[in-house]
Every structure is written in structure tokens, then in C-alpha cells.
Design a protein around this motif. Structure first.
Motif, PDB file in Angstrom:
ATOM      1  N   THR A  68       0.814  -1.210   0.000  1.00  0.00           N
ATOM      2  CA  THR A  68       0.000   0.000   0.000  1.00  0.00           C
ATOM      3  C   THR A  68       0.851   1.265   0.000  1.00  0.00           C
ATOM      4  O   THR A  68       0.561   2.223  -0.699  1.00  0.00           O
ATOM      5  CB  THR A  68      -0.904   0.014   1.249  1.00  0.00           C
ATOM      6  OG1 THR A  68      -1.308  -1.315   1.519  1.00  0.00           O
ATOM      7  CG2 THR A  68      -2.109   0.872   1.020  1.00  0.00           C
ATOM      8  N   ALA A  69       1.915   1.238   0.813  1.00  0.00           N
ATOM      9  CA  ALA A  69       2.754   2.433   0.908  1.00  0.00           C
ATOM     10  C   ALA A  69       3.373   2.762  -0.442  1.00  0.00           C
ATOM     11  O   ALA A  69       3.407   3.927  -0.866  1.00  0.00           O
ATOM     12  CB  ALA A  69       3.833   2.220   1.953  1.00  0.00           C
ATOM     13  N   VAL A  72       0.818   4.426  -2.684  1.00  0.00           N
ATOM     14  CA  VAL A  72       0.568   5.845  -2.406  1.00  0.00           C
ATOM     15  C   VAL A  72       1.658   6.694  -3.057  1.00  0.00           C
ATOM     16  O   VAL A  72       1.379   7.705  -3.710  1.00  0.00           O
ATOM     17  CB  VAL A  72       0.498   6.100  -0.884  1.00  0.00           C
ATOM     18  CG1 VAL A  72       0.444   7.587  -0.594  1.00  0.00           C
ATOM     19  CG2 VAL A  72      -0.716   5.401  -0.286  1.00  0.00           C
ATOM     20  N   GLY A  92      -3.684  -4.449  -1.626  1.00  0.00           N
ATOM     21  CA  GLY A  92      -3.832  -4.886  -0.241  1.00  0.00           C
ATOM     22  C   GLY A  92      -5.214  -4.639   0.305  1.00  0.00           C
ATOM     23  O   GLY A  92      -6.030  -3.925  -0.268  1.00  0.00           O
ATOM     24  N   ALA A  93      -5.438  -5.217   1.458  1.00  0.00           N
ATOM     25  CA  ALA A  93      -6.771  -5.199   2.027  1.00  0.00           C
ATOM     26  C   ALA A  93      -7.141  -3.835   2.580  1.00  0.00           C
ATOM     27  O   ALA A  93      -8.299  -3.465   2.609  1.00  0.00           O
ATOM     28  CB  ALA A  93      -6.869  -6.241   3.123  1.00  0.00           C
ATOM     29  N   ALA A  94      -6.135  -3.073   3.048  1.00  0.00           N
ATOM     30  CA  ALA A  94      -6.457  -1.801   3.677  1.00  0.00           C
ATOM     31  C   ALA A  94      -7.086  -0.857   2.680  1.00  0.00           C
ATOM     32  O   ALA A  94      -7.727   0.110   3.061  1.00  0.00           O
ATOM     33  CB  ALA A  94      -5.216  -1.167   4.266  1.00  0.00           C
ATOM     34  N   ALA A  96      -6.300   1.592   0.819  1.00  0.00           N
ATOM     35  CA  ALA A  96      -6.101   2.945   1.329  1.00  0.00           C
ATOM     36  C   ALA A  96      -6.938   3.967   0.579  1.00  0.00           C
ATOM     37  O   ALA A  96      -6.990   3.985  -0.653  1.00  0.00           O
ATOM     38  CB  ALA A  96      -4.634   3.311   1.245  1.00  0.00           C
ATOM     39  N   VAL A  98      -6.228   6.993   0.654  1.00  0.00           N
ATOM     40  CA  VAL A  98      -5.366   8.133   0.364  1.00  0.00           C
ATOM     41  C   VAL A  98      -5.216   8.424  -1.139  1.00  0.00           C
ATOM     42  O   VAL A  98      -5.352   9.573  -1.543  1.00  0.00           O
ATOM     43  CB  VAL A  98      -3.998   7.957   1.065  1.00  0.00           C
ATOM     44  CG1 VAL A  98      -3.080   9.117   0.767  1.00  0.00           C
ATOM     45  CG2 VAL A  98      -4.195   7.803   2.570  1.00  0.00           C
ATOM     46  N   ASP A 118     -12.857   1.594   1.487  1.00  0.00           N
ATOM     47  CA  ASP A 118     -13.939   1.982   2.399  1.00  0.00           C
ATOM     48  C   ASP A 118     -13.907   3.481   2.628  1.00  0.00           C
ATOM     49  O   ASP A 118     -12.849   4.055   2.853  1.00  0.00           O
ATOM     50  CB  ASP A 118     -13.738   1.297   3.770  1.00  0.00           C
ATOM     51  CG  ASP A 118     -14.142  -0.155   3.722  1.00  0.00           C
ATOM     52  OD1 ASP A 118     -14.823  -0.528   2.739  1.00  0.00           O
ATOM     53  OD2 ASP A 118     -13.770  -0.899   4.636  1.00  0.00           O
TER      54      ASP A 118
END
Lengths: 311, 499, 326
Positions: A68-69, A72, A92-94, A96, A98, A118
Motif C-alpha cells: 500500500t505504501a 501511495v 492490499g486489504a487496507a 487505502a 489516500v 472503504d
């Protein structure tokens, strides 16, 4: 099903005939991929690549390698390059929020494909109809197994949209067959065949009388099929997959093995749909909040035609 | 054996070597006859190593000729020299500790049968080599844990299995004790009888007298003297080496006070390397500790400096119990150690002189823990001048000679004005010129009221500098001798007395 | 000492603080890279892109500082990525799931990270476990614990200001997260260059036995170094959580390799005893600029991996070559 697909294709054809006038608005499109290992994502990328080339739109693709990082950072760099629309598949699941916020700050369209963060929805969300298709795959393998027996599910990456929805659909098929007992469930991290192999091997070890396995992606199902072969249990076990990867379709076309059915997603179509939606949103047109190209139930007898031409 | 009757096995004619514009060897001539030992002497940097490297194929000469067994000889690399029959025994042992003796001897040229290593053949031949040197060890034993002398003999066995007709020894006894040295010399005599020619490089002039047939002295890349006998006063040899007459090797004896500074009371080590040791060192006294290798001398001084643990006994300083638990505690009480192995324990070779000095003097180069690099430099510059170190503050210690490295180790401690200084083998591997200046420093310390302990395997050195000498054998003290009653016989008697 | 002498000395130590001695090679490499990217793209040389790069290197930068300390004493820490993920999950659990104030959540996350480092250090010094093995074990343990906290799921729902600290640019350029990174850099450089504790690391890395005999408490220093490295990983995790506005247990996989690469590119020797934070910062910038530049150049992701590998080889080879020449 086939008829439906043809209608969808025709609709796209009309759209693309009309779009060159609008494409003047969108000159550069950014595509953020979660990874390029899964064939499913590669097909989407191919769809976007071919279509933007046809339309003469510049395309920037980045691969987050499931981090994820990294994603971004890559999206930040895309914004610096001045893209006009952003096609976003969260890594990934998060999932993001952002990157969506970054694109919103630039005032450009955000098209989500396959996964939706989300709390930060894009302008439209394009994803295969997972629940119904997963229900059909599971129903098919349960029927083939005679409507009863022990069953296992190899999940995808925990918490991702497809993982949740595919499980929901399959669970419905299981609940309809009280003689089917769900004895094992495990999560994979990368939706990869080696994970599918290891997980299935453990499941077969623990449940020597296992009859049905649902792999939430073809790669997982392929790994499970290999593990079943190695265990010498290919006559006893029936495996279903999902996605309609090229490799899986080629395997299925032979109709010789425990893995017998998948749901073929219209991945290339999803890519084209994403580009079209981007152009429309940029031009101020309205698009559906949720677009769901259907996945087609593909028993091994039907697999040949999709190997020749992937939807 | 007169040179006229025999043909030399190796001749060097006008060998020169230049690095860029700088010539480091200025036309060296040398003959080695079969069955003789030629000692190659000179201070560090005199060119001894370059000569032996030219012969062993490590360095290519810029000009000149060599003849080996009547044929022209110009080895391009060590392999060619070895194949011709010239073996070199290096100062630093190059053995692989986790392989067996046989594997070490045959490494790189294992005997092969049917594509597999022929262990039986290898072990048999290695065993023969060991026997020839009178070494009764199984060739299957691992090298790890063998005594240094035995390791040295394995290096020699390695050269012998290559059918070496000539051997070059570079400081072979630097790490050996008296008994081990005697064993090595026995082997050298045996090799002489077999007609092997040898070049022997050493700083220990007493040894040269025992073992060499002829002596060649080098200075600044030139051959300055050749003696056809080794039966000379040491002074003559030293004067040839340093190029000026020397009045005395050792400074006058220190004049200690009567107050005891350091008292060691029945000190024992947990592993039994020394047991029940008691002695007193007075203010301004130089206290020597002699004994064979393995007598427990190094372990004893390490324990006094807090580097190794003690099990029972106490160490008191001016009547106060200071038995240290760590080097830090000893240092804080003014007890410092100049350790035996300079390169592994004394200095960090790829760090500069000023850094090395700063590591033990953070209080002096900083302010409440803040280190200023200006202060570090000023501090080390001061000490470099004070102790006559030949080098610059920012120079890496690894680039310096052994003598100068040792001065850095001493400087880093003396800058703290210690009350007790322990020196373990302070002049090992250091050339004569630098040696006397280290003796001067030791003497200066005693003059300033420091209690000094010197551990040395060099008997002449302990006898020369110490007011009193404690002799140890097998971990116990066997006696303490006054300067007047100490001589090599009385010390050796105690060193070999057990019980 | 006369006034001019004092002045000269102060000047020289000032110059030293900003010099990157031992890392001139990497510095030249960085400058060449910047010139190349300025010529090849229109978007590289802009204030906004420069700020983006700073944003993007925060996590790697802070982690690499900790890794430098460890490598300076001749150690290695493979657990930084996992410890970071563990700290992130603890932060998310305490703040979101348990509803505690952020300050307590941050303290808790740092405590857990520091503890992980202290355990590694303890294993290395007291039980003589090689650093590679001890931290490899910690890498696995910390990753497992991170997953156990939520059974593998992510946590979202941090307060809004948390994400804003990584987005709002105070004074037009400084986000809170970048400010933290710069502060870590300054403190680390001052510590490493001017504190006795910092100089001791070089002695331990150069030769631990010499350091011990010189009166340095090698064991305690080693444990403290591993603890600091883990604490910095935890701090990096908190900043990453702010940047992503979420935490997930699969974060930071293979970050230890990036951190080691940055340290090595910056000229710190893996055998310990030489190098420093200044070089590491350049190493971090090289990786950051390279990734950013390759994205701007639209280089295929597969080729990017190859190029970064080549840069590591080049940096290390250049250093070895320089060594041999001198």
C-alpha cells in the motif's frame, strides 16, 4: 449468458464509436495496479493498454507489488505527471483511501476496478458480479459431487472485496445443501498457486475424505489441483475456481483433472469499460455508481472458446 | 661446508624493485647453498619482506636475475615458485581451522581417485610429512585448537609434501614460547641435514645465533653487511642493522620506592589457567613475569585488567580492594593493559590514530559526552609527539609499522596517567630500533612512579628491564627473583619446575 | 588559544557536520541522477515533486537511520519491517479498537517495538546468537504477532487529523511526518558525530575486543543499539499509518532489504566500523529519487527492479574500487 455478453460488447462498440470526440478531454490516463503477478490483473491491464492505444490516449502504469505504501508514492508521482483520469485498483486489504483523496485534490475522475476503498468511493466501481457467479460455481461443484460430502474453501487475501463477496455467494450454495459439510477454510496472502498448493495439501492431509474444494481464484484452484494429483486423490476430489485466467482455461479445456469449472470474468472488457467511464466522467456525463460485467460460468466443456478469445 | 665445494641452490644477481619512481630494492646479490640457514636481518622497512616475496613469486622484480638449481628462475606467481620447490612459511598462519590437518596440507591439490578425493592417500602422505617433522598427531585431527607451534609445523609439513628444496621462514617464532622454539629448531636442523636451503627472518637475535650459518643484514633496501658466521656479539649485529653504534639496548634499571601500589592476593581463575598467585608491585617498579607459553601469564594480567573473570582472591591498589569485574572498572581505578595481540586487541587497524586514541579517552576529548573533533585531533597530536609515533593523526593504524602501532596502544593509555600499567609482550614482532624506544617509554613510566608489569617470552628483555621477575609454570608461581639473582639459567629452572 | 584559532576550529567542525565524508561517491551519483532526470522529464525539477520525494522517503529514511547504527557495530537487523508492522497494529488496536487517546496508542506502539529490539539485543549479547539468526527469528515472531492482533485484517478509522498530519504542509512545505524525519536525521547526525556514545559504535564495529579492553561496555551498547533501531522502526510505522490512514499486518514486507540497501549505497560497510548517517541519508535519497524518477520516466515496473539492483552493485563496486586505489 453468451447472448448477454454479446449485447454488452455491442454496447461498448457503440460507446467507442461515439467517444473520440470526448477523448479530447482525456489525454493522459494513470493506471495503478496492485500487482502484475496475477493473470486477472494482467488481463485488465491489457484491456486498458489496447484500448487507450486505439483511442490515442497516453497511459501510465505503475505496479505496487502488493504494498500500500508503495502505491501511495506511485500515485503521488502520477499526479505530478499531470494525468487527466485515474484508474485505481487498490493494493492490499487496507484499500487505502489516500490515493482517491490525492486524485480528488486534483479534481480528476477516479475509476475503481475490482476493489473499492472503504469510505472513499470513486466515481464508479467496476467489478465482476461476484456473489451470483460464486454461487453458481459452488452449486456446480456440489452437484457434481452428488450434493453431499466434506468441502473446503481456499480464500483469497482476507478482507478484500472479492474475497468477501465470493465467500458470500459460495456460502449460499453450501447452505442450500445440508448434506455438504464445510470442514476447512484458510486464507492466502497473494492469491498465488504455490499458496493454493500448500493450503490444499494441508487440508487433504487433515481431511482424507474431502470431496469438494472451492478456490476463490483460478491460481488457488490450480495449486489445489496439483496438490490433489500429488496426493493421488484426483478421482475423489472436485475443484472449482474463479476468474477465468488463461492458464486455468487452458487446463480446463483438456477436461482431464479434478479442477472442472470456473467463472470467467470479462477482464479485458472491464479494462475498456474503465477507460470509457473515465472519459465520460471527465466530460461531465453521468455513469452508474456500480458497473458489474457478468462473469460466465465456464465448465471445462466450454473452456476452449475462451482460450481462443478472452472476453 | 665451504661455499667453494658446493654449488648454490639459489642465486640472486642485482635484483631491483621499484614502485613507480621509488626504488625499494637497490641491487641485491645473494646465494643460498643447500643445507644452510641464511638469516635475513634488518629493521622493518629494510626490504627483507620484498626480497623473500621476490623469491617466493609474490612480487615481480623490476630488474635482475635469479638462478634456481642451475636454471634461470623467474616465478610469475607463488604457484610457480611452489612448483619449482620454493616454499614460504608465513608469519600469519594461513590454516583453515575447521578442516583436518591432512586437508590443510593438501588444500587446492587434493589427491583424486575416480573423481573422488582419495582420503586414504591424502591422510597417509600427510602422516608421513608429520612424522618427518617428529609430530605425533593424527592427520585427521582438526587444526582448530592445536598449539601455535604445531600449526607452524603443519605449515612446514605442507611445504615439504610439495618437495620443497628451499624454505623461507618469516618470523616463525613470533608466536612461540621457549620450548616450542626449541622443537622448531630441532626440525630446522633435521631439514638442514636433508640438504634443504633456508632463509630465516627474525627479530630475535639470540635465535639467529643458535640457528643461522650466515647472516645478511639489510638497511633501506640495500645489503649493508654479510657475516659468514653467526657467532658474533649481538651488539655487532644490532649496530649493523641500525647503522650506528649502540651503547646499550636497555635503559638503566628503574629505582622503585618502598610503598606497595598493587597487591595481588591468592588470585585464581575460574578455568584454572592460573592458581593462587600473590605478589606486590611497588611504586616506580618494573615487575617482570616470565614463563613458557601456556604458563598462565597472559590470563593473569588480563584478569588484573578486568578483561577476564577471577574466581577467588583480591587485587588491591594502595590498600583498597579494586578486584575489577570489567575493563571499565579497572580503567577507572587507573589499571590499564597493553594487550598481547596488538592487531586483534590493541588497535582497530582501519581506524585512524586519533580515533584509536580517542576510544579510551572520551573524558579528555569531550565535554559532558559531546566529542569535538578539534579536541580529538589536538589531543592525539600531542600524544603522537610525546611518544614519538611516526605518523599523522588521520592516518590509519593499519598502514603503520608494528612498533608505531604499539606506541599508539601505549599512548592511548598513558594519556590517562594510569597508576598501574600491564604490558603483555610489548615488543613482539617489533624491530630493534623501535624496541629501545619502547623500553625508554617503560622506563619513563617507572620514573614517574607508575607500577609497571611486563610479561615477556623474550628472556633477555625480562632480565634487561625488570627490578624483580616472577616466574610462572603451569598456572602457578614458582618463584620471584631479584634483578641481581636473575639470569637465564635461574629463570628457566623455575619456568620448567612443576609443582 | 587565540580567538582566530577558536574560530577556525569552530568553522572546521561546522563544515564537518555538513560534510558527508566517506560518501562523496554516492553524493556525486545522486547529483548526476538529479541532473539526468531534470533533462529527461519536465516534471522532476519542481518544488512539488521535491516535496513528494520527501514524503515518500520518510519511512525508509527513519528505518535506515536505525539500520545504520546496527550495521556500524557490525550487526544486522532483519526484523525492522515486521517490527514496524507490529507497532502499526498495536497503534491501530489501542487507538481504534480500544478507543484510547492517540498519545497513549503511540507510546504503546513504541514500547512494543523497543521491547522487540531489546529482546533481539539480549539474545545476541547474552546467548551469543548471531545477529542474523536472532533478528530473523524476531522478524517471524513480530510478523506473527502483528497478524494475531486482528486475525490478519486491517484497521481503519483513525481520527481525521492523523492522516492530515501527513498531508497538510505547514509553512507551505513541511508536513508533520517529514518534520519528524528531518528531526531524526539531525539528532542522529549529532549523536553519531559528536557524542561519545556515537563514537563508541565505531570502536565496537571496528573490533569489539579492542573496544571492550578500552573500557567500553560492549554488551549494554549493543542492546541499546538494537533497541534504538526497533524504536525507530516503530516510529516509521506510526508515520506510515498516518500516511496510509490505516494499518495492516502485511505492511513492511521486505523493507529491511530496502533499509540495508540504503545504508550500503551510502557507504557504510556491512562489516561495521566505517560509514555513517550522512552517507545513509544520501543512500535513502538515491533510492527515493530513483523510484520517483523511474515512475516519472514511465519505466516498466519490471525494469525498475533491475535498475535499482544495478545501482546497489554500482555503489558497492565504486566503494571497493576507491578502497583499493587508496
Amino acid at each position: 449468458m453468451n447472448i448477454k455478453l454479446r449485447i454488452a460488447a455491442a454496447a461498448i462498440a457503440t460507446l467507442s464509436a461515439a467517444s473520440p470526440a470526448l477523448a479530447a478531454e482525456v489525454k493522459k490516463v494513470g493506471l495503478a495496479m496492485p500487482n502484475l503477478q496475477a493473470d486477472f490483473f494482467n488481463q485488465i491491464k491489457l484491456g486498458v493498454e489496447n484500448y487507450t492505444k486505439e483511442l490515442g490516449i497516453e497511459l501510465i502504469v505503475v505496479d505496487a507489488k502488493n504494498d500500500t505504501a508503495t502505491q501511495v508514492s506511485q500515485v503521488q508521482d502520477m499526479m505530478t505527471q499531470g494525468i487527466d483520469a485515474f484508474i485505481y485498483i487498490p493494493a492490499g486489504a487496507a484499500a487505502a483511501a489516500v490515493p482517491t483523496r490525492l486524485a480528488r485534490a486534483e479534481g480528476i475522475p477516479v475509476i475503481n476496478v475490482d476493489r473499492q476503498p472503504d469510505g472513499a468511493p470513486g466515481d464508479t466501481f467496476i467489478a465482476g458480479e461476484s456473489v451470483e457467479s460464486a454461487y453458481q460455481v459452488c452449486k456446480y461443484i456440489i452437484e457434481k459431487a452428488g450434493g453431499k460430502g466434506k468441502m473446503a474453501i481456499i480464500h483469497g487475501q482476507k478482507g478484500t472485496t472479492p474475497e468477501v463477496l465470493r465467500f458470500e455467494g459460495c456460502k449460499r450454495a453450501i447452505d442450500e445443501n445440508p448434506d455438504v459439510e464445510l470442514v476447512a477454510q484458510q486464507y492466502s496472502q497473494m492469491w498465488s498457486p504455490d499458496e493454493g498448493f500448500n493450503i490444499a495439501q494441508n487440508m487433504l492431509q487433515a481431511n482424507p475424505d474431502l470431496k469438494i474444494i472451492f478456490g476463490q481464484a483460478d491460481a488457488l484452484a490450480m495449486g489445489a489441483a496439483k496438490a490433489t494429483d500429488v496426493a493421488g486423490m484426483s478421482d475423489q476430489v472436485i475443484i472449482g475456481g474463479y476468474d477465468g485466467d488463461i492458464a486455468a482455461l487452458e487446463y480446463l479445456a483438456k477436461c482431464d483433472g479434478p479442477f472442472i469449472v470456473t467463472a470467467t470474468q470479462s477482464t479485458q472488457l472491464m479494462g475498456r469499460l474503465a477507460v470509457d467511464s473515465a472519459i465520460k466522467v471527465a466530460a461531465g456525463e453521468k455513469v452508474e455508481e456500480r458497473q458489474t460485467p457478468n462473469a460466465v460460468l465456464t465448465p471445462c466443456e466450454d473452456a476452449r472458446q475462451y482460450v481462443e478469445k478472452h472476453p | 661446508m665451504t661455499p667453494d665445494e658446493k654449488k648454490p641452490i639459489l642465486t640472486l644477481r642485482n635484483i631491483r624493485k621499484s614502485y613507480g619512481p621509488i626504488e625499494v630494492l637497490h641491487g641485491i646479490d645473494l646465494e643460498i647453498y643447500p643445507g644452510e640457514v641464511v638469516a635475513l636481518l634488518g629493521e622493518n622497512g629494510a626490504g627483507k619482506s620484498t626480497v623473500s616475496n621476490v623469491i617466493s613469486g609474490t612480487v615481480l622484480p623490476s630488474s635482475g636475475e635469479m638462478t634456481w638449481q642451475d636454471a634461470s628462475y623467474a616465478p610469475a606467481n607463488p604457484r610457480e615458485a611452489i612448483d619449482a620447490g620454493v616454499g614460504m612459511i608465513h608469519q600469519e598462519l594461513l590454516l583453515l581451522p575447521h578442516l583436518s590437518i591432512a586437508e590443510n596440507i593438501f588444500v587446492g591439490r587434493y589427491p583424486v581417485k575416480n573423481g573422488r578425493i582419495d582420503r586414504r592417500e591424502m591422510e597417509q602422505r600427510a602422516g608421513q610429512g608429520l612424522q618427518r617433522l617428529g609430530l605425533d598427531i593424527s592427520p585427521r585431527r582438526k587444526v582448530d585448537g592445536l598449539a601455535t607451534a604445531s600449526q607452524q609445523l603443519i605449515e612446514i609439513a605442507k611445504a615439504l609434501t610439495l618437495n620443497a628444496r628451499m624454505l623461507i621462514f618469516d618470523e616463525p617464532t613470533a608466536a612461540l614460547g621457549g620450548e616450542e622454539t626449541r622443537q622448531l629448531f630441532e626440525q630446522i636442523h633435521r631439514l638442514k641435514a636433508e640438504g634443504v636451503g633456508m632463509i630465516y627472518i627474525s627479530h630475535r637475535l639470540e635465535e639467529i645465533k643458535q640457528i643461522a650459518d650466515r647472516i645478511m643484514v639489510m638497511r633501506d633496501g640495500e645489503k649493508v653487511h654479510q657475516f659468514d658466521t653467526a657467532d658474533l656479539p649481538i651488539r655487532t649485529i644490532v649496530e649493523a642493522m641500525v647503522g650506528r653504534p649502540m651503547d646499550q639496548m636497555f635503559p638503566p634499571l628503574a629505582r622503585p620506592d618502598n610503598d606497595a601500589v598493587l597487591e595481588v592476593n591468592s588470585l585464581s581463575s575460574p578455568s584454572g589457567q592460573f592458581h593462587d598467585i600473590s605478589f606486590t608491585v611497588r611504586k616506580g617498579e618494573i615487575f617482570g613475569i616470565a614463563g613458557l607459553v601456556g604458563a598462565g601469564r597472559t590470563e593473569l594480567v588480563r584478569a588484573i585488567a578486568g578483561a577476564d573473570p577471577v574466581s577467588t582472591g583480591t587485587i588491591t591498589l594502595n590498600g583498597e580492594n579494586i578486584t575489577p569485574k570489567s575493563p571499565r572498572e579497572a580503567i577507572d581505578n587507573g589499571v590499564v593493559l597493553v594487550p598481547e595481540d596488538r592487531k586483534l586487541q590493541g588497535v582497530i587497524l582501519d581506524h585512524s590514530i586519533s580515533e584509536n586514541i580517542a576510544y579510551s579517552n572520551f573524558e579528555s576529548v569531550g565535554n559532558a559526552g559531546w566529542v569535538s573533533s578539534g579536541k580529538v585531533r589536538t589531543f592525539s597530536d600531542g600524544n603522537i609527539i610525546k611518544f614519538g609515533v611516526k605518523g599523522r593523526s588521520n592516518q590509519n593504524t593499519g598502514e603503520m609499522s608494528g612498533g608505531n602501532q604499539q606506541k599508539v596502544v601505549i599512548a592511548k593509555w598513558l594519556a590517562r596517567n594510569p597508576r598501574v600499567v600491564l604490558l603483555d609482550e610489548p615488543t613482539r614482532g617489533i624491530d630493534v630500533g623501535a624496541r629501545s624506544s619502547i623500553y625508554e617509554i617503560i622506563h619513563g613510566l617507572a620514573e614517574n612512579g607508575v607500577a609497571v608489569i611486563v610479561v615477556s617470552s623474550d628472556l633477555e628483555e625480562v632480565l634487561g628491564v625488570s627490578n624483580r621477575i616472577m616466574v610462572m609454570a603451569a598456572g602457578r608461581q614458582t618463584g620471584i627473583l631479584d634483578h641481581a639473582e636473575a639470569n637465564d639459567v635461574s629463570v628457566m629452572e623455575l619456568a620448567t619446575a612443576f609443582g | 588559544m587565540t580567538a582566530t584559532q577558536t574560530l577556525r576550529q569552530e568553522k572546521s567542525s561546522l563544515r564537518e557536520a555538513f560534510s558527508f565524508s566517506g560518501a562523496t561517491g554516492p553524493l556525486i551519483g545522486l547529483l548526476l541522477l538529479c541532473v539526468f532526470l531534470t533533462v529527461m522529464t519536465d516534471s522532476f525539477l519542481s518544488f512539488r515533486n521535491f516535496l513528494n520525494i520527501l514524503d515518500q522517503i520518510t519511512v525508509l529514511g527513519i528505518m535506515a537511520v536505525g539500520m545504520t547504527l546496527v550495521i556500524l557495530i557490525g550487526g544486522i537487523d532483519l526484523s525492522v519491517g515486521s517490527v514496524m508492522a507490529l507497532a502499526m497494529m498495536v497503534l491501530g488496536y489501542l487507538n481504534v479498537e480500544a478507543g484510547m487517546p492517540m498519545i497513549i496508542a503511540i507510546t504503546g506502539a513504541l514500547l512494543v517495538a523497543g521491547l522487540a529490539g531489546a529482546i533481539s539485543g539480549f539474545l545476541i549479547t547474552e546467548f551469543k546468537v548471531p545477529a542474523f539468526i536472532a533478528t530473523l527469528a524476531m522478524m517471524s515472531i513480530a510478523r506473527g504477532l502483528a497478524n494475531m492482533i486482528t486475525d490478519g485484517s486491517q484497521i481503519i478509522g483513525f481520527p481525521a487529523w492523523f492522516n492530515m498530519s501527513a498531508i497538510i504542509r505547514y509553512g507551505g512545505f513541511l508536513t508533520l511526518t517529514v518534520a519528524v524525519m528531518l528531526a531524526v536525521f539531525v539528532i542522529a547526525i549529532l549523536f553519531q558525530r559528536y557524542r561519545a556514545g556515537g563514537r563508541m559504535l565505531y570502536a565496537i564495529g571496528g573490533n569489539p575486543e579492542v573496544a571492550r579492553l578500552a573500557g567500553i561496555n560492549v554488551k549494554r551498547t549493543t542492546i541499546l543499539v538494537y533497541t534504538s533501531c526497533a524504536l525507530l522502526s516503530g516510529l516509521a510505522g506510526i508515520l506510515l499509518a498516518a500516511r496510509l490512514d490505516s494499518v495492516q499486518p502485511s505492511s513492511g514486507v521486505a523493507y529491511e532489504l530496502d533499509a540495508i540497501a540504503a545504508v550500503v549505497i551510502g557507504g557504510t560497510s556491512l562489516s561495521g566500523g566505517t560509514g555513517g548517517i550522512g552517507g545513509t541519508i544520501i543512500g535513502v535519497l538515491i533510492i527515493g529519487v530513483l523510484r520517483n524518477g523511474l515512475n516519472l520516466l514511465n519505466v516498466s515496473p519490471f525494469l525498475q527492479a533491475v535498475i535499482i539492483g544495478l545501482v546497489i552493485v554500482l555503489a558497492v563496486a565504486a566503494e571497493t574500487f576507491k578502497h583499493r586505489k587508496s
